[in-house]
Design a protein around this motif. Structure first.
Motif, mmCIF file in Angstrom:
data_model
loop_
_atom_site.group_PDB
_atom_site.id
_atom_site.type_symbol
_atom_site.label_atom_id
_atom_site.label_comp_id
_atom_site.label_asym_id
_atom_site.label_seq_id
_atom_site.Cartn_x
_atom_site.Cartn_y
_atom_site.Cartn_z
ATOM 1 N N LYS A 63 14.894 -46.200 122.501
ATOM 2 C CA LYS A 63 14.664 -44.802 122.164
ATOM 3 C C LYS A 63 15.976 -44.024 122.243
ATOM 4 O O LYS A 63 16.774 -44.221 123.157
ATOM 5 C CB LYS A 63 13.644 -44.170 123.101
ATOM 6 C CG LYS A 63 12.245 -44.537 122.765
ATOM 7 C CD LYS A 63 11.275 -43.697 123.546
ATOM 8 C CE LYS A 63 9.859 -44.048 123.146
ATOM 9 N NZ LYS A 63 8.891 -43.243 123.864
ATOM 10 N N TYR A 64 16.180 -43.147 121.287
ATOM 11 C CA TYR A 64 17.409 -42.364 121.201
ATOM 12 C C TYR A 64 17.382 -41.241 122.231
ATOM 13 O O TYR A 64 16.409 -40.498 122.343
ATOM 14 C CB TYR A 64 17.549 -41.790 119.789
ATOM 15 C CG TYR A 64 18.758 -40.918 119.611
ATOM 16 C CD1 TYR A 64 20.024 -41.469 119.597
ATOM 17 C CD2 TYR A 64 18.627 -39.550 119.435
ATOM 18 C CE1 TYR A 64 21.139 -40.673 119.416
ATOM 19 C CE2 TYR A 64 19.727 -38.752 119.246
ATOM 20 C CZ TYR A 64 20.980 -39.319 119.238
ATOM 21 O OH TYR A 64 22.077 -38.524 119.067
ATOM 22 N N ASN A 65 18.453 -41.120 122.989
ATOM 23 C CA ASN A 65 18.614 -40.058 123.977
ATOM 24 C C ASN A 65 19.920 -39.323 123.640
ATOM 25 O O ASN A 65 20.999 -39.855 123.871
ATOM 26 C CB ASN A 65 18.676 -40.650 125.380
ATOM 27 C CG ASN A 65 18.742 -39.591 126.455
ATOM 28 O OD1 ASN A 65 18.932 -38.415 126.180
ATOM 29 N ND2 ASN A 65 18.581 -40.022 127.689
ATOM 30 N N ARG B 129 14.024 -44.141 112.533
ATOM 31 C CA ARG B 129 13.056 -43.095 112.869
ATOM 32 C C ARG B 129 11.669 -43.653 112.621
ATOM 33 O O ARG B 129 11.388 -44.191 111.550
ATOM 34 C CB ARG B 129 13.262 -41.856 112.002
ATOM 35 C CG ARG B 129 12.296 -40.717 112.338
ATOM 36 C CD ARG B 129 12.548 -39.502 111.490
ATOM 37 N NE ARG B 129 12.229 -39.734 110.088
ATOM 38 C CZ ARG B 129 11.025 -39.591 109.552
ATOM 39 N NH1 ARG B 129 10.015 -39.223 110.282
ATOM 40 N NH2 ARG B 129 10.840 -39.815 108.261
ATOM 41 N N ASP B 130 10.800 -43.537 113.622
ATOM 42 C CA ASP B 130 9.415 -43.981 113.482
ATOM 43 C C ASP B 130 8.692 -42.976 112.586
ATOM 44 O O ASP B 130 8.641 -41.787 112.901
ATOM 45 C CB ASP B 130 8.746 -44.065 114.848
ATOM 46 C CG ASP B 130 7.385 -44.728 114.801
ATOM 47 O OD1 ASP B 130 6.793 -44.815 113.708
ATOM 48 O OD2 ASP B 130 6.909 -45.151 115.860
ATOM 49 N N THR C 36 5.353 -41.348 114.394
ATOM 50 C CA THR C 36 5.528 -40.454 115.540
ATOM 51 C C THR C 36 6.742 -39.540 115.420
ATOM 52 O O THR C 36 6.830 -38.546 116.124
ATOM 53 C CB THR C 36 5.662 -41.256 116.843
ATOM 54 O OG1 THR C 36 6.851 -42.059 116.775
ATOM 55 C CG2 THR C 36 4.457 -42.131 117.075
ATOM 56 N N GLU D 222 9.715 -40.359 116.382
ATOM 57 C CA GLU D 222 10.679 -40.684 117.431
ATOM 58 C C GLU D 222 11.904 -41.358 116.834
ATOM 59 O O GLU D 222 11.811 -42.130 115.883
ATOM 60 C CB GLU D 222 10.051 -41.605 118.469
ATOM 61 C CG GLU D 222 8.979 -40.939 119.288
ATOM 62 C CD GLU D 222 8.365 -41.886 120.302
ATOM 63 O OE1 GLU D 222 8.190 -43.085 119.973
ATOM 64 O OE2 GLU D 222 8.060 -41.425 121.402
ATOM 65 N N LEU D 223 13.066 -41.069 117.408
ATOM 66 C CA LEU D 223 14.328 -41.649 116.956
ATOM 67 C C LEU D 223 14.711 -42.813 117.860
ATOM 68 O O LEU D 223 14.466 -42.783 119.066
ATOM 69 C CB LEU D 223 15.426 -40.597 116.977
ATOM 70 C CG LEU D 223 15.222 -39.410 116.054
ATOM 71 C CD1 LEU D 223 16.292 -38.369 116.306
ATOM 72 C CD2 LEU D 223 15.222 -39.837 114.609
ATOM 73 N N TYR D 224 15.350 -43.830 117.257
ATOM 74 C CA TYR D 224 15.794 -45.007 117.985
ATOM 75 C C TYR D 224 17.245 -45.297 117.635
ATOM 76 O O TYR D 224 17.662 -45.145 116.495
ATOM 77 C CB TYR D 224 14.940 -46.232 117.622
ATOM 78 C CG TYR D 224 13.502 -46.091 118.055
ATOM 79 C CD1 TYR D 224 13.114 -46.508 119.319
ATOM 80 C CD2 TYR D 224 12.553 -45.542 117.215
ATOM 81 C CE1 TYR D 224 11.802 -46.378 119.731
ATOM 82 C CE2 TYR D 224 11.237 -45.405 117.625
ATOM 83 C CZ TYR D 224 10.867 -45.827 118.881
ATOM 84 O OH TYR D 224 9.572 -45.683 119.286
#
Length: 61
Positions: free
Chosen positions: A24-26, A37-38, A41, A43-45
């Protein structure tokens, strides 16, 4: 998963990123921009590495 290039959408998608290890991208910790990118959802990775290459060592005898 949507494939990103330097954090921007490319319009290309993949069901699984074969040979790619990602997390997961922080934004506070990660220096590189997100790689995926999912779609469901959002969410970025980020990619940890794309491949592992194992080479034969030279024999030092």
């Amino acid at each position: 998963m949507e494939i990103l290039d330097k954090g921007k959408p490319t319009g290309k998608y993949t069901f699984n990123a074969k040979g790619t290890l990602y997390k997961k991208y922080n934004p506070t910790v990660d220096k590189k921009p997100p790689a995926f990118r999912d779609v469901e959802t959002g969410e970025l990775y980020s990619s940890i590495y794309a491949r592992v290459i194992i080479r034969r060592r030279k024999n030092e005898n």
